[in-house]
Design an enzyme around this catalytic site. Sequence first.
Site, PDB file in Angstrom:
ATOM      1  N   ASN A 138      25.491  -6.403 -27.230  1.00 30.68           N
ATOM      2  CA  ASN A 138      26.295  -7.299 -27.926  1.00 30.68           C
ATOM      3  C   ASN A 138      27.222  -8.171 -27.069  1.00 30.68           C
ATOM      4  O   ASN A 138      27.463  -8.073 -25.646  1.00 30.68           O
ATOM      5  CB  ASN A 138      27.456  -6.554 -28.397  1.00 30.68           C
ATOM      6  CG  ASN A 138      26.799  -5.787 -29.059  1.00 30.68           C
ATOM      7  OD1 ASN A 138      26.132  -4.887 -29.139  1.00 30.68           O
ATOM      8  ND2 ASN A 138      27.456  -5.514 -30.721  1.00 30.68           N
TER       9      ASN A 138
ATOM     10  N   HIS B 154      25.243 -10.755 -30.678  1.00 30.84           N
ATOM     11  CA  HIS B 154      24.760 -10.152 -29.697  1.00 30.84           C
ATOM     12  C   HIS B 154      24.145 -11.771 -28.494  1.00 30.84           C
ATOM     13  O   HIS B 154      24.205 -12.356 -29.185  1.00 30.84           O
ATOM     14  CB  HIS B 154      23.300  -9.766 -30.384  1.00 30.84           C
ATOM     15  CG  HIS B 154      23.970  -7.489 -30.805  1.00 30.84           C
ATOM     16  ND1 HIS B 154      23.419  -7.096 -30.454  1.00 30.84           N
ATOM     17  CD2 HIS B 154      24.354  -7.858 -31.664  1.00 30.84           C
ATOM     18  CE1 HIS B 154      23.516  -5.715 -31.055  1.00 30.84           C
ATOM     19  NE2 HIS B 154      24.277  -6.361 -31.550  1.00 30.84           N
TER      20      HIS B 154
ATOM     21  N   CYS C 156      19.124  -4.180 -30.653  1.00 26.67           N
ATOM     22  CA  CYS C 156      18.701  -3.208 -31.334  1.00 26.67           C
ATOM     23  C   CYS C 156      17.283  -3.276 -30.905  1.00 26.67           C
ATOM     24  O   CYS C 156      16.964  -3.518 -30.320  1.00 26.67           O
ATOM     25  CB  CYS C 156      19.307  -4.576 -32.316  1.00 26.67           C
ATOM     26  SG  CYS C 156      17.941  -4.763 -34.053  1.00 26.67           S
TER      27      CYS C 156
ATOM     28  N   HIS D 187      30.452 -11.302 -35.456  1.00 24.05           N
ATOM     29  CA  HIS D 187      29.424  -9.665 -34.460  1.00 24.05           C
ATOM     30  C   HIS D 187      28.565 -10.766 -34.402  1.00 24.05           C
ATOM     31  O   HIS D 187      27.399 -10.615 -34.718  1.00 24.05           O
ATOM     32  CB  HIS D 187      29.143  -8.295 -35.385  1.00 24.05           C
ATOM     33  CG  HIS D 187      28.795  -7.352 -34.482  1.00 24.05           C
ATOM     34  ND1 HIS D 187      28.797  -5.966 -34.421  1.00 24.05           N
ATOM     35  CD2 HIS D 187      27.362  -7.624 -34.353  1.00 24.05           C
ATOM     36  CE1 HIS D 187      28.106  -4.989 -33.645  1.00 24.05           C
ATOM     37  NE2 HIS D 187      27.122  -6.248 -33.638  1.00 24.05           N
TER      38      HIS D 187
ATOM     39  N   ARG E 179      30.630   2.979 -30.156  1.00 20.72           N
ATOM     40  CA  ARG E 179      29.770   3.171 -30.866  1.00 20.72           C
ATOM     41  C   ARG E 179      28.343   2.775 -30.949  1.00 20.72           C
ATOM     42  O   ARG E 179      27.723   3.341 -30.577  1.00 20.72           O
ATOM     43  CB  ARG E 179      30.464   2.384 -32.089  1.00 20.72           C
ATOM     44  CG  ARG E 179      29.316   3.550 -33.608  1.00 20.72           C
ATOM     45  CD  ARG E 179      28.616   2.842 -34.215  1.00 20.72           C
ATOM     46  NE  ARG E 179      28.223   1.317 -34.597  1.00 20.72           N
ATOM     47  CZ  ARG E 179      27.638   0.294 -35.089  1.00 20.72           C
ATOM     48  NH1 ARG E 179      26.774   1.539 -34.794  1.00 20.72           N
ATOM     49  NH2 ARG E 179      28.239   0.044 -34.967  1.00 20.72           N
TER      50      ARG E 179
END
Length: 329
Positions: A256, A216, A247, A214, A22
């Site tokens: 990520n 990056h 992003c 989460h 995703r």
Amino acid sequence: MKTNNVWNGAGRRIEICDVGLRDGLQMEAQFVPTEDKIALVDALSAAGLAKIEVTSFTSPTAIPALRDAEIVMREIARRPGVTYTALVPNVRGAERAIESGTDELNLVMSVSETHNLANLRMTRAQSFTALSQVIAVARGAGVPVNVSLSCVFGCPMEGDVPQEGALAWVQRFADMGVAGITLCDTTGMAYPTQVAQIVAAALARWPQLAFTLHFHNTRGLGLANVLAAIDAGATRFDASLGGLGGCPYAPGASGNVCTEEVVHALQLMGYDTGIDLPALLDTARRLPALIGHEVPGQITKAGQRLDLHPPPAELPAIRERALARAAAA
């Protein structure tokens, strides 16, 4: 050495959610065929991932790379014990996801007003109202909800985000009975001491919530931040196969944290991820052909730490010359 510090995993379990299908593929210009997406999810399931973010039930116009969300979610091979989650932006997306058999709905908003407006075209108050409606739909269908809060560790337009301001949004969703919260370092602004402080505060305040981190790797601090979060008590992390992602509000940013790099490091340190690393690496190696370019992940290129190489063919001659020099000295 203590057996309970971050440097000695001592068999402690760390759960990884792969978000590459995703968060990664939505950034790619090349459409990955539906059957290949399904095969990737099935391979990740077989490799032992605890959770997989399969797709996003967003408008196909907004994210054409994921226009096959229903088909992918319906046709993957479900493995017992694996949670198949998907991002949903609104009630219609939630309805599509539920109809497709999604195990968990992942909702997103930013704790930064500027980022939320730029990314979602809504104020934070408007996002909260919209997500409250999605939570009601999910509750009615008996599907658990996770809320991913973007920019907890900093906003690329506002700068530092006050910790208490970010955690106030956790409280609002906790009051609504969500199952989990993901604290997101959306553009790679987090650093280890900050991570440790925020994670410790969140875990202490809401022990009933399943917190996920989460990160990056925008500024090369991804793995350091994972370790800081573990040291503060975190046990759940998002990561992306091949290190895909990025992003639009972090120009030049890498993706990520890389799933296979995180798993490789944690297994070396004695943690139990439940993941078959060779199988995971085989899956990551499929990506360049599917997306049309190399991926940021390094383990597929360099190999695991003890993937040894043959010595130079001339090594015996080199040894003989070295011994001859020693004898002549």
